[in-house]
Design an enzyme around this catalytic site. Structure first.
Site, PDB file in Angstrom:
ATOM      1  N   VAL A  96      59.410  57.009  66.198  1.00  0.00           N
ATOM      2  CA  VAL A  96      59.814  56.039  64.663  1.00  0.00           C
ATOM      3  C   VAL A  96      60.992  56.281  63.919  1.00  0.00           C
ATOM      4  CG1 VAL A  96      58.920  55.983  62.105  1.00  0.00           C
ATOM      5  CG2 VAL A  96      57.409  56.197  63.625  1.00  0.00           C
ATOM      6  N   ARG A 104      66.452  54.116  53.449  1.00  0.00           N
ATOM      7  CA  ARG A 104      65.857  54.263  51.886  1.00  0.00           C
ATOM      8  C   ARG A 104      65.612  52.803  51.310  1.00  0.00           C
ATOM      9  NH1 ARG A 104      64.758  57.254  54.529  1.00  0.00           N
ATOM     10  NH2 ARG A 104      65.409  60.130  53.319  1.00  0.00           N
ATOM     11  N   GLY A 106      63.554  50.703  52.243  1.00  0.00           N
ATOM     12  CA  GLY A 106      61.780  49.906  52.724  1.00  0.00           C
ATOM     13  C   GLY A 106      61.928  49.563  54.336  1.00  0.00           C
ATOM     14  N   ILE A 107      62.800  49.861  55.302  1.00  0.00           N
ATOM     15  CA  ILE A 107      62.474  49.282  56.770  1.00  0.00           C
ATOM     16  C   ILE A 107      61.268  50.383  57.400  1.00  0.00           C
ATOM     17  CG2 ILE A 107      63.426  49.599  58.456  1.00  0.00           C
ATOM     18  CD1 ILE A 107      66.324  49.362  57.427  1.00  0.00           C
ATOM     19  N   VAL A 108      61.112  51.624  56.725  1.00  0.00           N
ATOM     20  CA  VAL A 108      60.310  52.276  57.795  1.00  0.00           C
ATOM     21  C   VAL A 108      58.566  52.054  56.995  1.00  0.00           C
ATOM     22  CG1 VAL A 108      59.285  54.370  57.199  1.00  0.00           C
ATOM     23  CG2 VAL A 108      59.869  54.227  59.074  1.00  0.00           C
ATOM     24  N   THR A 109      58.105  51.616  55.540  1.00  0.00           N
ATOM     25  CA  THR A 109      57.197  51.053  54.794  1.00  0.00           C
ATOM     26  C   THR A 109      57.035  49.853  55.238  1.00  0.00           C
ATOM     27  OG1 THR A 109      58.089  52.079  52.896  1.00  0.00           O
ATOM     28  CG2 THR A 109      56.581  50.718  52.181  1.00  0.00           C
ATOM     29  N   SER A 132      58.798  64.908  61.763  1.00  0.00           N
ATOM     30  CA  SER A 132      59.234  65.012  62.087  1.00  0.00           C
ATOM     31  C   SER A 132      60.208  66.085  60.252  1.00  0.00           C
ATOM     32  CB  SER A 132      60.884  64.157  62.465  1.00  0.00           C
ATOM     33  OG  SER A 132      61.145  63.685  61.041  1.00  0.00           O
ATOM     34  N   GLU A 133      59.661  65.514  59.692  1.00  0.00           N
ATOM     35  CA  GLU A 133      59.563  66.105  58.347  1.00  0.00           C
ATOM     36  C   GLU A 133      58.393  65.791  57.022  1.00  0.00           C
ATOM     37  OE1 GLU A 133      63.112  66.286  56.336  1.00  0.00           O
ATOM     38  OE2 GLU A 133      63.194  63.754  56.957  1.00  0.00           O
ATOM     39  N   TYR A 137      54.948  61.413  55.427  1.00  0.00           N
ATOM     40  CA  TYR A 137      53.875  59.558  56.075  1.00  0.00           C
ATOM     41  C   TYR A 137      52.665  59.801  55.193  1.00  0.00           C
ATOM     42  CZ  TYR A 137      56.285  59.510  60.256  1.00  0.00           C
ATOM     43  OH  TYR A 137      57.234  58.637  61.578  1.00  0.00           O
ATOM     44  N   PHE A 415      54.322  64.848  70.571  1.00  0.00           N
ATOM     45  CA  PHE A 415      54.579  63.545  71.214  1.00  0.00           C
ATOM     46  C   PHE A 415      55.666  62.835  70.252  1.00  0.00           C
ATOM     47  CE2 PHE A 415      50.102  63.223  69.325  1.00  0.00           C
ATOM     48  CZ  PHE A 415      50.927  62.213  68.460  1.00  0.00           C
TER      49      PHE A 415
END
Ligand SMILES: CC(=O)SCCNC(=O)CCNC(=O)[C@H](O)C(C)(C)COP(=O)(O)OP(=O)(O)OC[C@H]1O[C@@H](n2cnc3c(N)ncnc32)[C@H](O)[C@@H]1OP(=O)(O)O
Length: 415
Positions: A96, A104, A106-109, A132-133, A137, A415
């Site tokens: 991801v 920021r 909204g792409i990962v959303t 990763s952080e 999520y 993974f």
């Protein structure tokens, strides 16, 4: 922000503010998306990896700005062991990332929302990932379902108790030549939280080893002709190996199907000549090693860190798949704004899970349910933290009796 969602070929408007989400097709797209992931992660060691060898066809989603891939979210087909030992269909989410120039917006959303819908269509019951952080999520319904920690073992103090009787034997193997053997052992792992390791995962380990100048050693434990576990380890700081007074090895992978294998492998590690210190990067919170030593302080326990982030894709199927403890039933309300089919009241008893039209006795969001699902976090702690809306006084006690497993869930696969 509105997001266009399309299958197949890329399609995007020209403003660059509305990404199109599409399943990636072809080696070029997959490799470009993998490059975006590496760029976003900043610190990963891979170079020149053919991403098609470590990904699964049809599962990699890309976000497009015009015809350019600026983000991606990938997954593997897998399964997950739940309390009681059943394996449920599982998506292992990975790779991801969004380009630093496009964060920021909204792409990962958009990517994760599309991914959740895809998993539901595929009939996958759960999804997990390693984060990763920790701040990313939960908003998507993921909760921390297992926790791990590192171990540091001083071999000069570590002696197995006499009660830890040696059973079976250990032989040496080769991580590259014997991958199939190792995979076959791992496929039989049945601890709660264990996942099936996909072919792409094994291929990635080969690439990691190839990129690492330090040799990796493998020992396999077997009993009565059956392999029951293995360990992969490598030396640290080999430049100073001859003169160092703290010669150390890193345990990369430790798989034990039985206690005989666990302590057969530990006997092998503790008996290695030259080695003063053993670093285990990840172990279950309830790993029994310290208890098996005559001097428990020979093991330094590292800080706990989140391991499995779990997303229940089909709450009803997930609840039905796991075993519950004895005790009176409870009605739990679940809220899931991203997959609304999960928003319902479920009546849970030791023997059955059904949807109910009666009022819930406690209500949680789907991420909180995920945190409790594998038995790694008690409802009491979640309630103390204000994450359970309790409507009936003793609901939390009943939930803990039903969900408690007596062991700590653990995956052991990064993974
Ligand atoms: C399973 C894995 O692969 S883990 C690896 C994840 N990838 C990385 O860490 C690589 C580096 N980071 C990135 O590529 C990106 O910053 C990502 C993927 C973390 C986030 O992508 P973006 O497209 O920027 O996220 P998006 O704009 O959709 O943000 C959604 C929300 O999450 C929040 N958010 C995004 N990233 C983070 C973060 N790292 N920490 C806390 N909150 C975050 C945003 O503020 C936003 O909140 P809002 O809805 O209240 O406004």
């Amino acid at each position: 922000m509105t997001v266009d969602v399309a299958d197949g070929a890329a399609r995007a408007d020209s403003t660059g503010t509305r990404p199109t989400i599409a399943a990636l097709t072809g080696a070029d797209q997959v490799n470009t998306a993998f490059g975006v992931f590496l760029r976003s992660m900043v610190g990963l060691p891979f170079r020149g990896v053919d991403a098609t060898a470590v990904t699964e066809t049809g599962r990699y989603l890309g976000a497009f700005d015009g015809d350019r891939i600026v983000g991606g979210a990938d997954s593997y087909t897998s399964d997950l062991v739940v309390p009681g030992g059943a394996r449920v269909a599982h998506a292992a989410v990975t790779h991801v990332g969004v380009l630093p120039t496009h964060r920021r917006r909204g792409i990962v959303t958009a990517l994760i929302e599309r991914q959740l819908e895809d998993f539901a269509h595929r009939g996958e019951v759960v999804a997990t990932l390693r984060a990763s952080e920790a701040g990313i999520y939960e908003r998507f319904g993921y909760g921390i379902a297992s926790t791990a920690r590192s171990l540091l073992v001083d071999t000069r103090r570590a002696r197995l108790r006499e009660s830890v009787v040696a059973q079976g034997s250990v032989r040496l193997a080769d991580a590259d030549a014997d991958t199939e053997l190792l995979a076959a052992v791992h496929r039989r792992t049945n601890g709660v939280g264990a996942i099936e390791r996909p072919a792409g995962w094994w291929r990635l380990q080969e690439l990691r080893r190839a990129a690492d100048p330090t040799v990796h050693y493998v020992a396999v434990h077997s009993r009565d002709g059956v392999d029951e576990g293995y360990v992969i380890y490598r030396p640290r700081d080999t430049e100073a190996w001859f003169t160092s007074r703290e010669k150390a090895i890193d345990v990369i992978d430790f798989v034990a199907l039985t206690d005989a294998a666990r302590f057969g492998l530990w006997r092998h590690l503790l008996d290695l000549d030259l080695v003063d210190v053993i670093h285990v990067g990840s172990a279950a919170l309830d790993d029994p090693l310290p208890l098996a030593l005559t001097d428990e302080r020979a093991v330094e326990l590292g800080a706990a860190h989140d391991e499995t982030w779990l997303r229940l894709i089909d709450v009803e199927a997930a609840l039905r798949a796991r075993r519950f403890g004895d005790g009176p039933g409870v009605r739990i309300g679940v809220e899931d704004r991203r997959l609304p089919a999960n928003t319902a009241v479920f009546e849970i008893t030791a023997g059955a899970v059904t949807r109910s039209t009666r009022a819930a006795e406690a209500t949680v969001d789907v991420a909180t349910l995920a945190a409790a699902y594998l038995g790694g976090t008690t409802w009491r702690r979640l309630a103390s933290a204000g994450r359970v809306d309790v409507h009936t006084g003793d609901a939390v006690n009943r939930l803990d009796r039903l969900f408690g497993t007596g062991t700590q869930p653990y995956s052991g696969t990064t993974f």
